[in-house]
Design a protein around this motif. Structure first.
Motif, PDB file in Angstrom:
ATOM      1  N   VAL A 123      33.215  30.937  29.650  1.00  0.00           N
ATOM      2  CA  VAL A 123      32.011  31.598  30.127  1.00  0.00           C
ATOM      3  C   VAL A 123      31.130  31.669  28.805  1.00  0.00           C
ATOM      4  N   TYR A 124      29.930  31.778  28.262  1.00  0.00           N
ATOM      5  CA  TYR A 124      28.648  31.220  27.774  1.00  0.00           C
ATOM      6  C   TYR A 124      28.982  32.363  26.264  1.00  0.00           C
ATOM      7  N   ASP A 125      29.244  31.805  24.947  1.00  0.00           N
ATOM      8  CA  ASP A 125      29.044  32.837  23.643  1.00  0.00           C
ATOM      9  C   ASP A 125      27.736  32.712  23.466  1.00  0.00           C
ATOM     10  N   PRO A 126      27.606  34.367  23.589  1.00  0.00           N
ATOM     11  CA  PRO A 126      26.496  34.728  23.237  1.00  0.00           C
ATOM     12  C   PRO A 126      25.762  33.418  21.985  1.00  0.00           C
ATOM     13  N   ALA A 127      26.619  34.045  21.001  1.00  0.00           N
ATOM     14  CA  ALA A 127      25.278  33.192  19.295  1.00  0.00           C
ATOM     15  C   ALA A 127      25.131  31.782  19.697  1.00  0.00           C
ATOM     16  N   THR A 128      26.130  31.172  20.260  1.00  0.00           N
ATOM     17  CA  THR A 128      26.041  29.971  20.893  1.00  0.00           C
ATOM     18  C   THR A 128      26.034  29.252  21.818  1.00  0.00           C
ATOM     19  N   GLY A 129      25.967  29.550  23.083  1.00  0.00           N
ATOM     20  CA  GLY A 129      25.775  29.367  24.046  1.00  0.00           C
ATOM     21  C   GLY A 129      26.769  27.959  23.940  1.00  0.00           C
ATOM     22  N   LEU A 130      27.214  27.693  23.820  1.00  0.00           N
ATOM     23  CA  LEU A 130      28.460  27.056  23.892  1.00  0.00           C
ATOM     24  C   LEU A 130      29.761  28.027  24.738  1.00  0.00           C
ATOM     25  N   GLY A 131      30.957  27.080  25.836  1.00  0.00           N
ATOM     26  CA  GLY A 131      31.355  27.630  26.511  1.00  0.00           C
ATOM     27  C   GLY A 131      32.274  28.050  25.876  1.00  0.00           C
ATOM     28  N   ARG A 132      32.886  29.405  26.193  1.00  0.00           N
ATOM     29  CA  ARG A 132      33.894  30.051  25.768  1.00  0.00           C
ATOM     30  C   ARG A 132      35.238  30.402  26.514  1.00  0.00           C
ATOM     31  N   VAL A 133      36.313  30.083  26.847  1.00  0.00           N
ATOM     32  CA  VAL A 133      37.252  31.182  25.994  1.00  0.00           C
ATOM     33  C   VAL A 133      37.386  32.733  27.108  1.00  0.00           C
ATOM     34  N   GLU A 134      37.622  33.065  28.129  1.00  0.00           N
ATOM     35  CA  GLU A 134      37.516  35.022  27.766  1.00  0.00           C
ATOM     36  C   GLU A 134      38.276  35.946  28.397  1.00  0.00           C
ATOM     37  N   ARG A 135      38.930  36.926  28.611  1.00  0.00           N
ATOM     38  CA  ARG A 135      39.545  37.686  29.571  1.00  0.00           C
ATOM     39  C   ARG A 135      38.593  38.563  30.686  1.00  0.00           C
ATOM     40  N   GLN A 136      37.417  38.462  30.479  1.00  0.00           N
ATOM     41  CA  GLN A 136      36.146  38.560  31.679  1.00  0.00           C
ATOM     42  C   GLN A 136      36.588  37.462  32.918  1.00  0.00           C
ATOM     43  N   ARG A 137      36.524  35.938  32.483  1.00  0.00           N
ATOM     44  CA  ARG A 137      37.164  34.820  33.794  1.00  0.00           C
ATOM     45  C   ARG A 137      38.541  34.681  33.315  1.00  0.00           C
ATOM     46  N   SER A 138      39.341  34.860  34.559  1.00  0.00           N
ATOM     47  CA  SER A 138      40.307  34.137  33.913  1.00  0.00           C
ATOM     48  C   SER A 138      41.192  32.927  35.477  1.00  0.00           C
ATOM     49  N   ASN A 139      40.068  32.433  36.150  1.00  0.00           N
ATOM     50  CA  ASN A 139      40.659  31.881  36.532  1.00  0.00           C
ATOM     51  C   ASN A 139      39.980  30.206  36.167  1.00  0.00           C
ATOM     52  N   SER A 140      40.518  28.838  37.384  1.00  0.00           N
ATOM     53  CA  SER A 140      40.231  27.769  36.395  1.00  0.00           C
ATOM     54  C   SER A 140      39.208  27.520  36.830  1.00  0.00           C
ATOM     55  N   ALA A 141      39.002  25.965  36.689  1.00  0.00           N
ATOM     56  CA  ALA A 141      37.587  25.609  36.386  1.00  0.00           C
ATOM     57  C   ALA A 141      37.456  23.559  36.850  1.00  0.00           C
ATOM     58  N   PHE A 142      36.794  22.972  37.438  1.00  0.00           N
ATOM     59  CA  PHE A 142      36.388  21.859  36.826  1.00  0.00           C
ATOM     60  C   PHE A 142      34.140  21.669  37.224  1.00  0.00           C
ATOM     61  N   ALA A 143      34.232  21.091  36.574  1.00  0.00           N
ATOM     62  CA  ALA A 143      32.581  20.716  36.959  1.00  0.00           C
ATOM     63  C   ALA A 143      32.744  19.105  36.268  1.00  0.00           C
ATOM     64  N   PHE A 144      32.099  19.016  38.133  1.00  0.00           N
ATOM     65  CA  PHE A 144      31.945  17.333  38.122  1.00  0.00           C
ATOM     66  C   PHE A 144      31.021  16.607  37.067  1.00  0.00           C
ATOM     67  N   ASN A 145      30.868  15.511  36.707  1.00  0.00           N
ATOM     68  CA  ASN A 145      30.234  14.564  35.476  1.00  0.00           C
ATOM     69  C   ASN A 145      29.921  13.444  36.645  1.00  0.00           C
ATOM     70  N   LEU A 146      29.072  12.485  36.151  1.00  0.00           N
ATOM     71  CA  LEU A 146      28.357  11.332  36.644  1.00  0.00           C
ATOM     72  C   LEU A 146      30.170  10.470  37.223  1.00  0.00           C
ATOM     73  N   GLU A 147      30.500  10.410  36.534  1.00  0.00           N
ATOM     74  CA  GLU A 147      32.040   9.880  36.758  1.00  0.00           C
ATOM     75  C   GLU A 147      32.437  10.218  37.651  1.00  0.00           C
ATOM     76  N   THR A 148      32.733  11.802  38.249  1.00  0.00           N
ATOM     77  CA  THR A 148      33.728  11.577  39.101  1.00  0.00           C
ATOM     78  C   THR A 148      32.541  12.279  40.480  1.00  0.00           C
TER      79      THR A 148
END
Length: 283
Positions: A123-148
């Motif tokens: 999820v978004y880190d509210p201070a930095t905007g970077l991603g971080r793992v939180e208990r609010q979201r416990s699933n797994s994910a993959f975001a496609f990039n150009l290579e994939t």
């Protein structure tokens, strides 16, 4: 066949390699032509390059062609690029159901492509905007990039954009999400809040998330509904169906009634592709 050792965005180098019989180069050109990266978007060129890779027997090209033209012959580009019919599930929030958005084989392909790359969803880190793992979201994910990204995904993204009436250049990276038993994405919204510092900079740079589409990649699970707080909607879909909603209001501003959650499966795994959509990139 030698491995491709060229810059994946070097159009001239890729063209020389493809015309010399390098299937991987032809496949990369197909993707770049469909995306309009490094060259104007050209679907005729994209499909020509796919066929070029098929002709030299490139295994990924053979798989992609079979998926895009399951009956053999040419890819039905009109069918891919024509928005499907929809059913309105809710006026506010504005939610649409799209039956049979893609064929089941496409769903299986997306799962297989994402499976080796899954990681804890962030999820978004509210201070930095970077991603971080939180208990609010416990699933797994993959975001496609150009290579994939392959041509199957490029055509799917264009189909999504045309269905929403938004430019494909404004689509964020497509994500495949996996929910195991008990895993959830708790109540949240997809729109970006300018009052949260970590989101404000992203919003200023790339614009608001106007719409969200969820493509359901399987249906052999129990529970796991997509739930909307406003109106109490609990939605389940068949493999290949999609759900799309507007995160913003017609008169402007965000729709706060779009608060929703990915509820936990109680049996099996739930797989979806999530697509956030923004306006065209700012130049």
């Amino acid at each position: 066949m030698r491995a491709i050792d060229l810059d994946p965005t070097d159009i001239d180098g890729l063209t020389r390699a493809a015309d010399a019989g390098e299937g991987a180069a032809a496949l990369r050109l197909a993707v770049l032509s469909g995306l309009g990266l490094g060259r104007p978007q050209d679907w005729t060129e994209a499909l020509k390059r796919l066929d070029q890779a098929v002709t030299v027997g490139h295994p990924e090209a053979l798989v992609q062609k079979a998926l895009l033209a399951p009956g053999g012959g040419a890819v039905d580009l009109t069918a891919w690029l024509t928005p499907p019919a929809w059913t309105v599930l809710s006026e506010r929030p504005h939610i649409l159901s799209l039956s049979g958005f893609v064929a089941p084989d496409i769903c299986d392909h997306l799962i297989a492509r994402a499976l080796p790359h899954l990681a804890p969803a962030e999820v978004y880190d509210p201070a930095t905007g970077l991603g971080r793992v939180e208990r609010q979201r416990s699933n797994s994910a993959f975001a496609f990039n150009l290579e994939t990204t392959d041509l199957v995904l490029v055509l799917l993204r264009e189909r999504i954009a045309r269905t929403a009436g938004l430019p494909s250049t404004g689509l964020e990276p497509s994500q495949v999400l996996r929910y195991g038993v008990g895993e959830t994405f708790d109540w949240h919204v997809d729109w970006l809040d300018p009052d949260i510092p970590g989101q404000a900079s992203d919003l200023a740079a790339r614009g608001q998330r106007i719409a969200t589409l969820l493509l359901y990649l399987n249906d052999d699970f129990e529970g796991g509904e997509t739930a909307f707080e406003s109106g109490g909607l609990r939605h389940r879909a068949r493999r290949g169906d999609a759900l799309m909603w507007a995160n913003t209001l017609p008169q402007g501003g965000v729709d706060r009634s779009t608060r929703h959650a990915g509820l936990p499966p109680i049996r099996g795994e739930k797989w979806v592709l999530s697509q956030w959509m923004r306006p065209a990139p700012r130049v």
